[in-house]
Design a protein around this motif. Structure first.
Motif, PDB file in Angstrom:
ATOM      1  N   LEU A  83      45.747  28.794  52.779  1.00 26.82           N
ATOM      2  CA  LEU A  83      44.747  29.831  53.039  1.00 26.82           C
ATOM      3  C   LEU A  83      43.690  29.864  51.933  1.00 26.82           C
ATOM      4  O   LEU A  83      42.490  30.016  52.212  1.00 26.82           O
ATOM      5  CB  LEU A  83      45.430  31.193  53.159  1.00 26.82           C
ATOM      6  CG  LEU A  83      46.209  31.455  54.452  1.00 26.82           C
ATOM      7  CD1 LEU A  83      46.890  32.818  54.389  1.00 26.82           C
ATOM      8  CD2 LEU A  83      45.285  31.378  55.665  1.00 26.82           C
TER       9      LEU A  83
ATOM     10  N   ALA B 105      39.803  29.115  52.529  1.00 27.50           N
ATOM     11  CA  ALA B 105      38.785  30.093  52.133  1.00 27.50           C
ATOM     12  C   ALA B 105      37.737  29.448  51.230  1.00 27.50           C
ATOM     13  O   ALA B 105      36.530  29.699  51.377  1.00 27.50           O
ATOM     14  CB  ALA B 105      39.445  31.270  51.425  1.00 27.50           C
TER      15      ALA B 105
ATOM     16  N   VAL C 287      33.785  29.196  52.151  1.00 29.14           N
ATOM     17  CA  VAL C 287      32.796  29.798  51.254  1.00 29.14           C
ATOM     18  C   VAL C 287      31.792  28.753  50.765  1.00 29.14           C
ATOM     19  O   VAL C 287      30.581  28.993  50.748  1.00 29.14           O
ATOM     20  CB  VAL C 287      33.507  30.474  50.061  1.00 29.14           C
ATOM     21  CG1 VAL C 287      32.494  30.867  48.998  1.00 29.14           C
ATOM     22  CG2 VAL C 287      34.284  31.693  50.521  1.00 29.14           C
TER      23      VAL C 287
END
Length: 497
Positions: free
Chosen positions: A228, A232, A236
């Motif tokens: 995760l 992420a 981003v």
């Protein structure tokens, strides 16, 4: 370079003259009643070359330092006959790892806060960052260090023996995180309310869960959270560079995460056993694989895709390392029931597995690093905010907006890059200033670093340790300014011409 060398030379002469005239190096021996008093005086005169004029002593030192150009430095001996080279290597290693980490953290956190404060100008977040910056900048270093020793070491060590978080503390932590994230993200009232409530609830449940399962003494991330975190990071980075609509770059980041999962199982044995050489080799392999994935899947944006993939791979590697560190926290607590030390830069004769040794090496850095980071954090955040606000008001930024470019592109590709130019100058000077400022911090925390070496030479009227300190700090200042000039050319192509 020629001007820098001349400045270093003149500065060394000035410092040497001040050092040798700050007192009498033989004062303690003149007052002693030891039977071998004369022999001790002769030995010290011989070690410090006190039987020759000061300019000849300085010349001897300068000749020894000049040998550094051929990697054969000879910084002489201190008044007790100990080799300064050996003392300097040990002291510089302790200080440079402290100052380097503090500088990196201060740059990342300070610049990020400054950018967000500029984007959210006159918001609650901006006011809080401004207040905190002025507060941290005004606090005396020694006072902050003492507070951290009390609350960050002594009370934390008491708490970690039987850790638990009360409902009140959990609620306060959750609300603070929720308010902070809401002020950063911004948006209309409805969006802020949803963000704040969701974040507060999530943090409250997470802290409650950690407290119920004893996570504070037996922490771990697990492969799920590692994935995760990497996902992420990929999302981003894609959002900041090309936007999520660019599927090729996004797919490159996702494919890099998939390759990281495969590599996690292939190198599981190396990861658990650890070792700096193995970790570096695995990281280089991951970077190479990520670069290939970005180049193959990136299409027209293969350059951006390559860098996004490398950034995603780095985030995956960092998350895996963090997971292993957390898994060995309980083992470190068994060896060190009071883990955060208030004195010293490491446990003497510490033996244990690699990851447990990293804990021993790292926890000693926490408190002094926080002190130095807080000192620099204030200036970085304020300078970045001011520079960003000035850049945002320039004509080329308004032109970029008028062409229909998204706010993300305007901020990252036009405003931020130019705003970082003056920050680069601050970084160059701040690194050398931190080495000098670390004298107080090292004294409070009992680190045998450059600060202890400098103070010892000053107290004993021994110029050799003082000049060794000057060599490191002066060279660091010159090198950092050179790196700043190179960074200017990278940030602004006009400077290359």
């Amino acid at each position: 370079m020629g001007i820098s060398a001349l400045v270093l030379l003149l500065g060394s002469v000035f410092l040497y003259v001040l050092a040798i005239n700050s007192g009498d190096p033989l004062e303690d021996l003149r007052e002693t009643r030891a039977e071998n008093r004369e022999q001790l005086i002769e030995a010290r005169i011989r070690n410090m070359n006190l039987d020759v004029p000061w300019y000849q002593r300085y010349w001897i030192w300068l000749v020894g330092v000049s040998k550094c150009f051929v990697l054969a430095c000879d910084l002489g001996t201190d008044r007790d006959g100990r080799n300064i080279n050996t003392l300097l290597i040990s002291a510089a290693e302790a200080t440079l790892r402290l100052v380097t980490l503090a500088t990196i953290l201060a740059i990342i956190i300070g610049v990020t806060l400054g950018i967000l404060a500029a984007i959210r100008q006159y918001s609650g977040f901006d006011y809080v960052v401004t207040f905190a910056a002025f507060l941290f900048f005004s606090l005396p270093v020694f006072w902050v260090a003492v507070l951290l020793k009390e609350y960050g070491a002594i009370r934390f060590n008491n708490w970690i023996a039987d850790p638990s978080v009360s409902w009140t503390a959990t609620a306060v932590i959750a609300v603070l995180v929720g308010v902070t994230l809401t002020s950063i993200i911004g948006g209309d009232r409805r969006r802020q309310l949803l963000t704040g409530v969701a974040t507060t609830l999530f943090v409250f449940l997470a802290v409650t869960y950690f407290d119920s399962v004893g996570w504070w003494r037996r922490p771990a991330l697990g492969l799920g959270l590692v994935i995760l975190m990497a996902l992420a990071a990929g999302v981003v980075l894609t959002s900041l560079t090309t936007g999520l609509r660019n599927r090729r770059v996004l797919y490159s980041a996702l494919a890099t995460v998939g390759a990281g999962i495969v590599g996690y199982f292939i190198f599981q044995g190396w990861i658990v056993e650890g070792g700096y050489g193995r970790l570096l080799l695995m990281y280089l392999i991951s970077v190479a694989v990520a670069a290939v994935i970005g180049w193959v899947l990136g299409g027209w944006d293969r350059g951006v895709a390559t860098w996004v993939s490398i950034g995603t791979a780095s985030a995956f590697a960092l998350a895996v390392s963090l997971d292993q560190l957390l898994r060995h926290w309980s083992g470190f607590l068994e060896r060190e029931p009071r883990p955060i030390s208030t004195i010293g830069s490491g446990s003497p004769n510490f033996e244990g597995p690699f990851w447990t040794g990293v804990w021993d090496w790292g926890v000693q850095l926490i408190l002094p690093t926080l002190v130095l980071t807080v000192i620099s954090l204030a200036s970085y955040s304020r300078y970045t905010r001011s520079s960003m606000l000035e850049t945002i008001g320039q004509d080329y930024v308004r032109t970029a907006r008028s062409k229909g470019l998204s706010e993300r592109v305007v901020m990252t590709k036009h405003a931020l890059r130019n705003a970082l130019i003056p920050i680069t100058t601050i970084v160059a000077f701040d690194f050398a200033n931190l080495i000098s400022g670390a004298v107080v911090t090292e004294t409070v925390f009992g680190w045998q670093g450059m600060g202890a070496l400098f103070i010892r030479g000053l107290n004993l009227v021994d110029p050799a340790p003082i000049m060794a300190f000057y060599v490191v700090t002066g060279t660091a200042a010159v090198l950092m300014n050179m790196m700043a000039d190179i960074t200017y050319a990278f940030l602004d192509p006009r400077i290359r011409r």
